[in-house]
Design an enzyme around this catalytic site. Structure first.
Site, PDB file in Angstrom:
ATOM      1  N   HIS A   1       0.823  -1.216   0.000  1.00 14.29           N
ATOM      2  CA  HIS A   1       0.000   0.000   0.000  1.00 14.29           C
ATOM      3  C   HIS A   1       0.856   1.266   0.000  1.00 14.29           C
ATOM      4  O   HIS A   1       2.054   1.246   0.341  1.00 14.29           O
ATOM      5  CB  HIS A   1      -0.919   0.007   1.223  1.00 14.29           C
ATOM      6  CG  HIS A   1      -0.161  -0.019   2.522  1.00 14.29           C
ATOM      7  ND1 HIS A   1       0.433   1.109   3.073  1.00 14.29           N
ATOM      8  CD2 HIS A   1       0.119  -1.034   3.378  1.00 14.29           C
ATOM      9  CE1 HIS A   1       1.038   0.791   4.204  1.00 14.29           C
ATOM     10  NE2 HIS A   1       0.867  -0.504   4.413  1.00 14.29           N
TER      11      HIS A   1
ATOM     12  N   GLU B   1      -2.159  -7.437   7.028  1.00  9.96           N
ATOM     13  CA  GLU B   1      -0.854  -7.450   7.682  1.00  9.96           C
ATOM     14  C   GLU B   1      -0.899  -8.424   8.862  1.00  9.96           C
ATOM     15  O   GLU B   1      -1.981  -8.787   9.358  1.00  9.96           O
ATOM     16  CB  GLU B   1      -0.528  -6.028   8.165  1.00  9.96           C
ATOM     17  CG  GLU B   1       0.810  -5.860   8.859  1.00  9.96           C
ATOM     18  CD  GLU B   1       2.000  -6.244   7.996  1.00  9.96           C
ATOM     19  OE1 GLU B   1       2.274  -7.462   7.917  1.00  9.96           O
ATOM     20  OE2 GLU B   1       2.640  -5.338   7.435  1.00  9.96           O
TER      21      GLU B   1
END
Length: 214
Positions: A14, A89
């Site tokens: 990201h 994550e």
């Protein structure tokens, strides 16, 4: 040239967040992109569109920093993001929300175990490296089986890309990281006849600035 049996994956971390700048552990806390991160997502999207790559699918972590990055790509590349928690994550447990420096001071023994990359160590209610690796590896193995001979785009997080790099290079998860994972860079791995391979890593040619805070 890739064979018909080759499935290619373009992996993207990201765009930048304020917590990346602060070296603060985000984990599964739902942080949004900052202004630079949004600009990186736009540049990334334009680079992919100009390259004319034909992606069969766009998989994305369901955390908003990844979804915001994927939304820019989807807009310019006629793709529909498929969000999944399997691309989140790693859950860092009681480290989440702390900077690395704060974690080292407040919970030094836990931090030592964390930095040692002990596969079995789980930070409080978080995930161990072994559990995290299994989650990520299973996603990629299943995606490769689902898209034989195709090209797939994945927008996720630094930890997920860390596992993918090790998977493609056959590195153990205990090995200290010595490779970059910049925000919004392009990273390519492939699956060929049952084997993962590294094609290209950390391509930042479309960016003016990108951060790897570690």
């Amino acid at each position: 040239m890739p064979s018909a049996l080759t499935t290619r994956f373009c992996l993207v971390r990201h765009g930048e967040t304020d917590w990346n700048i602060e070296r603060r552990l985000q984990g599964q806390i739902d942080i949004q992109l900052n202004t630079t991160g949004l600009q990186q997502a736009d540049r990334l999207s334009q680079a992919l569109a100009q390259a004319g790559l034909a992606f069969s699918a766009l998989y994305v972590s369901d955390l908003q920093r990844a979804r915001q990055t994927a939304a820019a790509i989807a807009r310019d590349n006629a793709l529909t993001p498929i969000a999944t928690e399997r691309l989140r994550e790693r859950h860092f447990g009681h480290f989440q929300g702390l900077t690395y420096a704060e974690a080292e001071v407040r919970i030094p023994e836990d931090y030592r175990l964390f930095k040692s990359r002990d596969p079995a160590y789980a930070p409080g209610s978080g995930e161990s490296l072994a559990v995290f690796q299994s989650r990520v590896q299973t996603f990629f193995d299943e995606a490769a089986a689902r898209h034989p001979g195709q090209t797939v785009l994945v927008v996720s997080h630094g930890g997920v890309l860390d596992i993918a790099y090790r998977m493609a290079n056959k590195l153990p998860i205990t090995h200290q990281r010595d490779f970059p994972i910049p925000n919004a860079a392009l990273n390519w791995i492939s699956y060929v006849d049952g084997e993962w391979q590294l094609e290209r890593w950390a391509d930042q040619s479309h960016l003016e600035h990108s951060r790897d805070e570690l």
